[in-house]
Motif scaffolding. Structure first.
Motif, mmCIF file in Angstrom:
data_model
loop_
_atom_site.group_PDB
_atom_site.id
_atom_site.type_symbol
_atom_site.label_atom_id
_atom_site.label_comp_id
_atom_site.label_asym_id
_atom_site.label_seq_id
_atom_site.Cartn_x
_atom_site.Cartn_y
_atom_site.Cartn_z
ATOM 1 N N ILE A 1 0.852 -1.187 0.000
ATOM 2 C CA ILE A 1 0.000 0.000 0.000
ATOM 3 C C ILE A 1 0.884 1.232 0.000
ATOM 4 C CG2 ILE A 1 -0.215 -0.052 2.538
ATOM 5 C CD1 ILE A 1 -3.096 1.044 2.144
ATOM 6 N N THR A 2 0.540 2.191 -0.840
ATOM 7 C CA THR A 2 1.323 3.421 -0.912
ATOM 8 C C THR A 2 0.733 4.480 0.017
ATOM 9 O OG1 THR A 2 0.000 4.308 -2.729
ATOM 10 C CG2 THR A 2 1.903 2.931 -3.305
ATOM 11 N N ASP B 1 -0.649 7.179 -0.661
ATOM 12 C CA ASP B 1 -1.948 7.702 -1.091
ATOM 13 C C ASP B 1 -3.039 6.640 -1.085
ATOM 14 O OD1 ASP B 1 -1.365 7.744 -4.727
ATOM 15 O OD2 ASP B 1 -1.340 6.147 -3.241
ATOM 16 N N GLY B 2 -2.719 5.450 -0.598
ATOM 17 C CA GLY B 2 -3.734 4.423 -0.430
ATOM 18 C C GLY B 2 -3.863 3.431 -1.568
ATOM 19 N N SER B 3 -3.027 3.539 -2.573
ATOM 20 C CA SER B 3 -3.075 2.569 -3.664
ATOM 21 C C SER B 3 -2.561 1.223 -3.188
ATOM 22 C CB SER B 3 -2.223 3.061 -4.840
ATOM 23 O OG SER B 3 -2.732 4.269 -5.340
ATOM 24 N N THR B 4 -3.258 0.175 -3.566
ATOM 25 C CA THR B 4 -2.900 -1.160 -3.111
ATOM 26 C C THR B 4 -2.560 -2.078 -4.269
ATOM 27 O OG1 THR B 4 -5.220 -1.849 -3.114
ATOM 28 C CG2 THR B 4 -4.334 -0.974 -1.048
ATOM 29 N N ASN B 5 -1.801 -3.111 -3.939
ATOM 30 C CA ASN B 5 -1.394 -4.118 -4.916
ATOM 31 C C ASN B 5 -1.382 -5.455 -4.200
ATOM 32 O OD1 ASN B 5 -0.386 -5.159 -7.381
ATOM 33 N ND2 ASN B 5 1.683 -5.148 -6.543
#
Length: 121
Positions: free
Chosen positions: A51-52, A54-58
């Motif tokens: 998770i980055t 800014d909330g981006s997930t993978n």
């Protein structure tokens, strides 16, 4: 110095759930990303989820729909909610943080010591 401390591993039956937590501390100016990796016996370490800031997930394909990663930027913590666990999820789970340190140029990766997750069939 930067430290990562994981908690929440253990033994669970197949189909059960566990929640892992990881806390980062030390001379951290900001956290760019945090994630969970795992190493199963006889296998290489692999990304589970990340998770980055800014909330981006993978997510790894093998855990999509079962695991959920979340983070708390203010507390410098990351969590991994693991549901519908399978025996093949058995591994040592490691927390990783990518951070900017106070007074030091660059972006740095740090790892936790790992926590064992064992799923019995």
């Amino acid at each position: 110095q930067v430290q990562l401390v994981e908690s929440g591993g253990g033994l669970v039956q197949a189909g059960g759930s566990l929640r892992l937590s990881c806390a980062a501390s030390g001379s951290i100016l900001s956290v760019d990303a945090m994630g969970w990796y795992r190493r199963a016996p006889g296998k290489q370490r692999e990304l589970v989820a990340s998770i980055t800031r800014d909330g981006s997930t993978n997510y790894a394909e093998s855990v999509k729909g079962r695991f959920i990663i979340s983070g708390d930027n203010a507390k410098k913590m990351v969590y991994l909610q693991m549901n519908s666990l399978k025996p093949e999820d058995t591994a040592v789970y490691y927390c990783k943080a990518t951070v900017v340190r106070s007074g030091i140029v660059g972006i740095w990766d740090y790892w936790g010591q790992g926590t064992q997750v064992t799923v019995s069939s």
